[in-house]
Design a protein around this motif. Structure first.
Motif, mmCIF file in Angstrom:
data_model
loop_
_atom_site.group_PDB
_atom_site.id
_atom_site.type_symbol
_atom_site.label_atom_id
_atom_site.label_comp_id
_atom_site.label_asym_id
_atom_site.label_seq_id
_atom_site.Cartn_x
_atom_site.Cartn_y
_atom_site.Cartn_z
ATOM 1 N N LEU A 94 0.904 -1.241 -0.009
ATOM 2 C CA LEU A 94 -0.044 0.233 -0.269
ATOM 3 C C LEU A 94 0.753 1.392 0.079
ATOM 4 O O LEU A 94 0.638 2.197 -0.728
ATOM 5 C CB LEU A 94 -0.991 -0.044 1.353
ATOM 6 N N LYS A 95 2.022 1.130 0.694
ATOM 7 C CA LYS A 95 2.836 2.511 0.611
ATOM 8 C C LYS A 95 3.346 2.790 -0.748
ATOM 9 O O LYS A 95 3.814 3.990 -1.019
ATOM 10 C CB LYS A 95 4.073 2.262 1.532
ATOM 11 N N LYS A 96 3.458 1.768 -1.313
ATOM 12 C CA LYS A 96 3.824 2.091 -3.102
ATOM 13 C C LYS A 96 2.676 1.997 -3.964
ATOM 14 O O LYS A 96 2.775 2.450 -5.044
ATOM 15 C CB LYS A 96 4.671 1.110 -3.328
ATOM 16 N N GLY A 97 1.355 1.992 -3.217
ATOM 17 C CA GLY A 97 0.127 2.038 -4.142
ATOM 18 C C GLY A 97 -0.093 0.842 -4.911
ATOM 19 O O GLY A 97 -0.795 0.979 -6.014
ATOM 20 N N GLU A 98 0.455 -0.388 -4.600
ATOM 21 C CA GLU A 98 0.181 -1.376 -5.401
ATOM 22 C C GLU A 98 -0.025 -2.549 -4.543
ATOM 23 O O GLU A 98 0.155 -2.766 -3.595
ATOM 24 C CB GLU A 98 1.467 -1.983 -6.162
ATOM 25 N N PHE A 99 -1.008 -3.508 -5.366
ATOM 26 C CA PHE A 99 -1.169 -4.982 -4.781
ATOM 27 C C PHE A 99 -0.965 -5.902 -5.818
ATOM 28 O O PHE A 99 -1.415 -5.620 -7.012
ATOM 29 C CB PHE A 99 -2.579 -5.079 -4.289
ATOM 30 N N SER A 100 -0.312 -7.019 -5.605
ATOM 31 C CA SER A 100 -0.117 -7.911 -6.341
ATOM 32 C C SER A 100 -0.776 -9.384 -6.119
ATOM 33 O O SER A 100 -0.637 -9.718 -5.002
ATOM 34 C CB SER A 100 1.383 -8.322 -6.703
ATOM 35 N N ARG A 127 -4.787 -20.510 -13.404
ATOM 36 C CA ARG A 127 -3.842 -19.718 -12.800
ATOM 37 C C ARG A 127 -4.129 -18.167 -13.161
ATOM 38 O O ARG A 127 -4.302 -17.699 -14.346
ATOM 39 C CB ARG A 127 -2.226 -20.076 -13.420
ATOM 40 N N GLY A 128 -4.084 -17.134 -12.236
ATOM 41 C CA GLY A 128 -4.153 -15.965 -12.513
ATOM 42 C C GLY A 128 -3.115 -15.014 -11.817
ATOM 43 O O GLY A 128 -2.616 -15.339 -10.485
ATOM 44 N N GLU A 129 -2.684 -14.196 -12.279
ATOM 45 C CA GLU A 129 -1.846 -12.817 -11.788
ATOM 46 C C GLU A 129 -2.220 -11.618 -12.409
ATOM 47 O O GLU A 129 -2.205 -11.354 -13.316
ATOM 48 C CB GLU A 129 -0.262 -13.462 -12.177
ATOM 49 N N PHE A 130 -2.225 -10.526 -11.320
ATOM 50 C CA PHE A 130 -2.592 -9.263 -11.681
ATOM 51 C C PHE A 130 -1.972 -8.343 -10.844
ATOM 52 O O PHE A 130 -1.738 -8.696 -9.495
ATOM 53 C CB PHE A 130 -3.933 -9.219 -11.916
ATOM 54 N N THR A 131 -1.842 -7.194 -11.055
ATOM 55 C CA THR A 131 -1.538 -6.096 -10.067
ATOM 56 C C THR A 131 -2.391 -4.982 -10.058
ATOM 57 O O THR A 131 -3.063 -4.568 -11.130
ATOM 58 C CB THR A 131 -0.132 -5.455 -10.586
ATOM 59 N N ALA A 132 -2.878 -4.621 -9.003
ATOM 60 C CA ALA A 132 -3.876 -3.433 -8.719
ATOM 61 C C ALA A 132 -3.238 -2.315 -8.194
ATOM 62 O O ALA A 132 -2.294 -2.355 -7.479
ATOM 63 C CB ALA A 132 -5.124 -3.898 -7.864
ATOM 64 N N TYR A 133 -4.009 -1.049 -8.833
ATOM 65 C CA TYR A 133 -3.326 0.173 -8.274
ATOM 66 C C TYR A 133 -3.944 1.062 -7.625
ATOM 67 O O TYR A 133 -5.190 1.431 -8.012
ATOM 68 C CB TYR A 133 -2.683 0.790 -9.523
#
Length: 347
Positions: free
Chosen positions: A133-139, A154-160
């Motif tokens: 969260l400090k960098k504004g990202e979740f993987s 299988r899934g992989e994503f990055t949320a901002y």
């Protein structure tokens, strides 16, 4: 206080100050969480391990692209742990269910999302959420093996985390808090389902985060509904809940997300005149929320073991109707895909 008004402010640094829960609705994250410092959240003085045992915790993500609406969640309910991966195929209307249950020690839900990992590794299902969260990202990374006629996936994503969240600390009782941090975010990544591969960019993917902890009553129940979409980089979605929080006109977690803003909403009711599998009608008294949810397929999990029981129903389907923003403009949710939950537990 009007049923259509709710105070939203910046949060204190921590939810508990000198043992007292700072109840409210906020639009920014806490610097740190200290719920275990609350004085007598269960109403009486108990050993610290008993108090910690009553704090139910989970972290979940709902995610949507052109083809899928899904949920990945890791829950530590202290008496049991549960990981869920639910994938709803928008075209076919079919839900694919990957579930892992076991002792709570195998389900890691961290105390805060500033810089942490939430995870579960099982024989059939693994989920790892890297919170930054400090960098504004979740993987988010999930993997499930083929079983029960369902293919491996299988899934992989990055949320901002670039939009306004709703952060709540609300009372189940005197100094008995429910905490949640929810945010609608753009996301980019891919989902591999059998031989089918779908990829989405930040202008196509939508994700809703739910970091959640609460001293729920032993008899626990709630209704919940959500939907979201990302149309050419424009995010729209909602979160609607009816639970056991006191003073729901003052304390609730209902909101509309529109163009990056979080707009608080009044309390709502859930009506199911044709039962759980029929249409759900979600309304408020003032006419700002008028939605119908039509389930297409769902997960229904029922368990009973002595005094312990759970009855959890999570359907996926489509919405119709509208929600009015804070300026009175109706936002249409006709054709949006989303999900709901009805939970009745004794845990």
């Amino acid at each position: 206080m009007s049923p259509n008004e709710r105070t939203v402010t910046l949060p204190p640094k921590t939810p508990v100050i000198d043992g007292i829960c700072q109840m409210g609705t906020y639009n920014a994250p806490y610097e740190s969480l200290n719920l275990l410092e609350a004085k007598r959240p269960l109403g009486k003085r108990y050993p610290s391990w008993v108090t910690a045992l009553r704090l139910k915790e989970w972290e979940a993500f709902q995610f949507a692209d052109e083809h899928w609406f899904g949920m990945a969640a890791v829950s530590n309910l202290k008496l049991v742990g549960i990981a869920l991966l639910l994938l709803f195929d928008k075209e076919s209307g079919k839900l694919y269910e990957y579930v892992s249950k076991g002792s709570s020690g195998r389900f890691t839900v961290p105390n805060g999302i500033s810089d942490s990992v939430c995870s579960h590794t099982g024989s059939r299902l693994s989920i790892q959420i890297s919170n930054r969260l400090k960098k504004g990202e979740f993987s988010v990374l999930f993997e499930a093996k083929a079983h029960g006629g369902q293919p491996a996936c299988r899934g992989e994503f990055t949320a901002y985390h670039v939009t306004e969240p709703i952060v709540i600390l609300q009372p189940f009782g005197k100094n008995r808090p429910l905490y949640s941090h929810k945010a609608l975010m753009p996301a980019a990544g891919e989902i591999r389902f059998g031989e089918k591969v779908t990829r989405f960019t930040k202008e196509q993917g939508a994700v809703v985060l739910d970091d959640h902890k609460g001293y729920y009553p032993f008899s626990m129940h709630y209704d919940w509904a959500t939907a979201c979409a990302n149309t050419d980089g424009v995010l729209t979605g909602f979160n609607l809940t009816r639970n056991q929080v006191l003073e729901p006109a003052r304390y609730n977690e209902n909101c509309l997300w529109k163009d990056g803003r979080m707009i608080p909403l009044p309390p709502v009711s859930f009506q199911r005149p044709d039962g759980l599998e029929g249409p759900w009608r979600i309304r408020d008294r003032g006419g700002r929320v008028d939605l119908t949810f039509t389930p297409k397929d769902g997960l229904h999990n029922v368990m009973k073991l002595g005094p312990i029981s759970t009855d959890y129903y999570s359907p996926f389907g489509t919405y119709s109707g509208f929600i009015c923003d804070d300026e009175g403009h109706a936002v249409s949710f006709d054709g949006f895909t989303g999900m709901g939950e009805r939970r009745e537990d004794r845990l």
